[in-house]
Design an enzyme around this catalytic site. Structure first.
Site, PDB file in Angstrom:
ATOM      1  N   TYR A   1       7.018  -5.247  -6.758  1.00 39.44           N
ATOM      2  CA  TYR A   1       8.177  -5.223  -7.652  1.00 39.44           C
ATOM      3  C   TYR A   1       8.734  -6.621  -7.894  1.00 39.44           C
ATOM      4  O   TYR A   1       8.318  -7.594  -7.254  1.00 39.44           O
ATOM      5  CB  TYR A   1       9.269  -4.309  -7.085  1.00 39.44           C
ATOM      6  CG  TYR A   1      10.051  -4.918  -5.940  1.00 39.44           C
ATOM      7  CD1 TYR A   1       9.487  -5.038  -4.669  1.00 39.44           C
ATOM      8  CD2 TYR A   1      11.338  -5.403  -6.143  1.00 39.44           C
ATOM      9  CE1 TYR A   1      10.203  -5.608  -3.631  1.00 39.44           C
ATOM     10  CE2 TYR A   1      12.062  -5.975  -5.105  1.00 39.44           C
ATOM     11  CZ  TYR A   1      11.491  -6.081  -3.848  1.00 39.44           C
ATOM     12  OH  TYR A   1      12.200  -6.659  -2.834  1.00 39.44           O
TER      13      TYR A   1
ATOM     14  N   ARG B   1       5.011 -14.438 -10.568  1.00 36.95           N
ATOM     15  CA  ARG B   1       4.977 -13.897  -9.200  1.00 36.95           C
ATOM     16  C   ARG B   1       4.619 -12.405  -9.204  1.00 36.95           C
ATOM     17  O   ARG B   1       3.917 -11.920  -8.318  1.00 36.95           O
ATOM     18  CB  ARG B   1       6.316 -14.128  -8.482  1.00 36.95           C
ATOM     19  CG  ARG B   1       6.236 -13.770  -6.999  1.00 36.95           C
ATOM     20  CD  ARG B   1       7.486 -14.138  -6.237  1.00 36.95           C
ATOM     21  NE  ARG B   1       8.632 -13.363  -6.685  1.00 36.95           N
ATOM     22  CZ  ARG B   1       9.888 -13.593  -6.295  1.00 36.95           C
ATOM     23  NH1 ARG B   1      10.153 -14.580  -5.452  1.00 36.95           N
ATOM     24  NH2 ARG B   1      10.880 -12.858  -6.737  1.00 36.95           N
TER      25      ARG B   1
ATOM     26  N   ARG C   1      -4.153  12.422  -2.189  1.00 38.15           N
ATOM     27  CA  ARG C   1      -3.743  11.602  -1.055  1.00 38.15           C
ATOM     28  C   ARG C   1      -4.886  11.268  -0.107  1.00 38.15           C
ATOM     29  O   ARG C   1      -5.394  12.120   0.610  1.00 38.15           O
ATOM     30  CB  ARG C   1      -2.616  12.290  -0.268  1.00 38.15           C
ATOM     31  CG  ARG C   1      -1.991  11.360   0.769  1.00 38.15           C
ATOM     32  CD  ARG C   1      -0.863  12.009   1.548  1.00 38.15           C
ATOM     33  NE  ARG C   1      -0.260  11.032   2.446  1.00 38.15           N
ATOM     34  CZ  ARG C   1      -0.787  10.646   3.607  1.00 38.15           C
ATOM     35  NH1 ARG C   1      -1.909  11.181   4.026  1.00 38.15           N
ATOM     36  NH2 ARG C   1      -0.178   9.729   4.347  1.00 38.15           N
TER      37      ARG C   1
ATOM     38  N   HIS D   1      -6.148   7.354   2.011  1.00 41.49           N
ATOM     39  CA  HIS D   1      -5.642   5.995   2.177  1.00 41.49           C
ATOM     40  C   HIS D   1      -6.356   4.966   1.307  1.00 41.49           C
ATOM     41  O   HIS D   1      -5.720   4.109   0.710  1.00 41.49           O
ATOM     42  CB  HIS D   1      -5.689   5.577   3.650  1.00 41.49           C
ATOM     43  CG  HIS D   1      -4.617   6.223   4.468  1.00 41.49           C
ATOM     44  ND1 HIS D   1      -4.499   7.583   4.611  1.00 41.49           N
ATOM     45  CD2 HIS D   1      -3.594   5.693   5.177  1.00 41.49           C
ATOM     46  CE1 HIS D   1      -3.455   7.866   5.367  1.00 41.49           C
ATOM     47  NE2 HIS D   1      -2.890   6.725   5.725  1.00 41.49           N
TER      48      HIS D   1
ATOM     49  N   LYS E   1       5.581  -9.403  -2.748  1.00 43.90           N
ATOM     50  CA  LYS E   1       6.837  -8.665  -2.969  1.00 43.90           C
ATOM     51  C   LYS E   1       6.505  -7.178  -3.061  1.00 43.90           C
ATOM     52  O   LYS E   1       6.502  -6.564  -4.126  1.00 43.90           O
ATOM     53  CB  LYS E   1       7.582  -9.180  -4.204  1.00 43.90           C
ATOM     54  CG  LYS E   1       9.107  -9.036  -4.037  1.00 43.90           C
ATOM     55  CD  LYS E   1       9.879  -9.918  -4.981  1.00 43.90           C
ATOM     56  CE  LYS E   1      11.370  -9.622  -4.935  1.00 43.90           C
ATOM     57  NZ  LYS E   1      12.077 -10.104  -3.728  1.00 43.90           N
TER      58      LYS E   1
ATOM     59  N   GLU F   1      13.462 -15.780   7.316  1.00 45.25           N
ATOM     60  CA  GLU F   1      14.252 -15.649   6.080  1.00 45.25           C
ATOM     61  C   GLU F   1      15.270 -14.544   6.263  1.00 45.25           C
ATOM     62  O   GLU F   1      15.466 -14.064   7.378  1.00 45.25           O
ATOM     63  CB  GLU F   1      13.320 -15.361   4.891  1.00 45.25           C
ATOM     64  CG  GLU F   1      12.529 -14.072   5.019  1.00 45.25           C
ATOM     65  CD  GLU F   1      11.692 -13.728   3.777  1.00 45.25           C
ATOM     66  OE1 GLU F   1      12.020 -14.156   2.673  1.00 45.25           O
ATOM     67  OE2 GLU F   1      10.702 -12.997   3.955  1.00 45.25           O
TER      68      GLU F   1
ATOM     69  N   LEU G   1       8.866 -14.607   1.774  1.00 40.08           N
ATOM     70  CA  LEU G   1       8.675 -14.431   0.332  1.00 40.08           C
ATOM     71  C   LEU G   1       9.241 -15.691  -0.321  1.00 40.08           C
ATOM     72  O   LEU G   1      10.425 -16.012  -0.117  1.00 40.08           O
ATOM     73  CB  LEU G   1       9.437 -13.170  -0.115  1.00 40.08           C
ATOM     74  CG  LEU G   1       9.174 -12.546  -1.485  1.00 40.08           C
ATOM     75  CD1 LEU G   1       9.904 -13.292  -2.595  1.00 40.08           C
ATOM     76  CD2 LEU G   1       7.691 -12.452  -1.813  1.00 40.08           C
TER      77      LEU G   1
END
Ligand SMILES: *Cc1c(COP(=O)(O)O)cnc(C)c1O
Length: 282
Positions: A32, A51, A99, A101, A145, A177, A201
């Site tokens: 995101y 990014r 579903r 993995h 991110k 951070e 990040l």
């Protein structure tokens, strides 16, 4: 009702339909961005878009638009919703699949973006905020991110319960951070911040700040500092797209410096504001 963006189409928010087997929903398998909007303009849009594409590439999601088309969609979203000051949240997941993995053989990523009105946190930036130390137990790819934010969410909750605005994450003694921000310490006029490795990040706001420091002749060392050093700093501040440059005046109840926003932090805030006003006008 607001317009939102879903796979390249503008729809009303109540029309959004996401599968129970969307991999973002089940695995947090996606990435995101949050892009700031000042006076109807996307701030540092190019950097955020770069990014976004980089994060997607790191987890092998292919975004089916050119960056120019993507930029235009973000711009239209802001305009259609008449956002003056606010932000755009945009995410892309690996999409719907039975579903299991491993990645599905055929993927159709799902992109959703929506805007929100947010004012600049002016009062908090003037007064400063409190922070709390929280052990950084996240994975080792903090440079992505990712939608997987459990480590960040739990750290923020711990800080919140301690009456603090942000968690200062540390791996052992070393400060990395914030839970959703970058961290800086100032000692004798020099700014220290963790280098942009896989452990943090690399914020767009962080990059703007480093650039501003260069212009202002302020020395920055991309060197990590410890918890003990943090408590002995003259000033501490954090940065993010929504919090901009936020002074931290206390950690775990202990004053940093005089327990008020420091002079160099204030100088940087002014430079940041001047910079965004320039950007917004052009
Ligand atoms: C988004 C984020 C930041 C800040 O990045 P900006 O681009 O400045 O908003 C810092 N740390 C983490 C963990 C983040 O998710």
């Amino acid at each position: 009702m607001e317009w939102i963006l879903h796979n390249g189409e503008f729809i009303r928010e109540n029309e959004l339909n996401v599968s129970k087997e969307d991999r973002g929903y089940q695995f947090g398998d996606g990435i995101y961005e949050v892009i700031r909007v000042y006076q109807g303009n996307l701030f540092t849009a190019k950097e955020h878009i770069d990014r976004f594409y980089d994060s997607a590439e790191k987890i092998k999601i292919v975004i089916p638009y050119t960056k120019d088309v993507f930029h235009k969609m973000m711009y239209d979203l802001v305009e259609m919703n008449e956002i003056d000051n606010g932000q755009v949240y945009v995410q892309i997941t690996r999409g719907e699949a039975m579903r299991q993995h491993h990645f599905p053989q055929v993927t159709s990523p799902v992109l959703v973006a929506y805007p929100k009105k947010v004012e600049r946190p002016v009062e908090m930036m003037e007064a400063g905020v409190k922070a709390a130390f929280v052990e950084d137990v996240r994975w080792l790819r903090c440079d992505i991110k990712s939608l997987n934010l459990l480590g960040n969410v739990m750290a923020k909750q711990e800080a919140h319960e301690a009456g603090a605005y942000e968690a200062i994450l540390h791996r052992g003694e070393v400060v990395t951070e914030g839970s959703s921000s970058n961290m800086y310490g100032i000692k004798n006029g020099v700014i220290y911040t963790h280098p942009a490795t896989n452990l943090i990040l690399n914020g767009i706001t962080r990059r703007v700040i480093l650039e501003l420091c260069k212009e202002q002749g302020i020395t920055v060392q991309e060197t990590a500092f410890t918890k003990t050093e943090a408590l002995e700093m003259d000033e501490i501040f954090m940065s993010s797209t929504t919090a901009e440059i936020m002074p931290i005046i206390q950690i775990d109840g202990q004053n940093i410096g005089e327990g008020v926003p420091g002079e160099l932090t204030k100088k940087l805030q002014q430079a940041f504001e001047a910079n965004l006003k320039l950007t917004v006008k052009s």
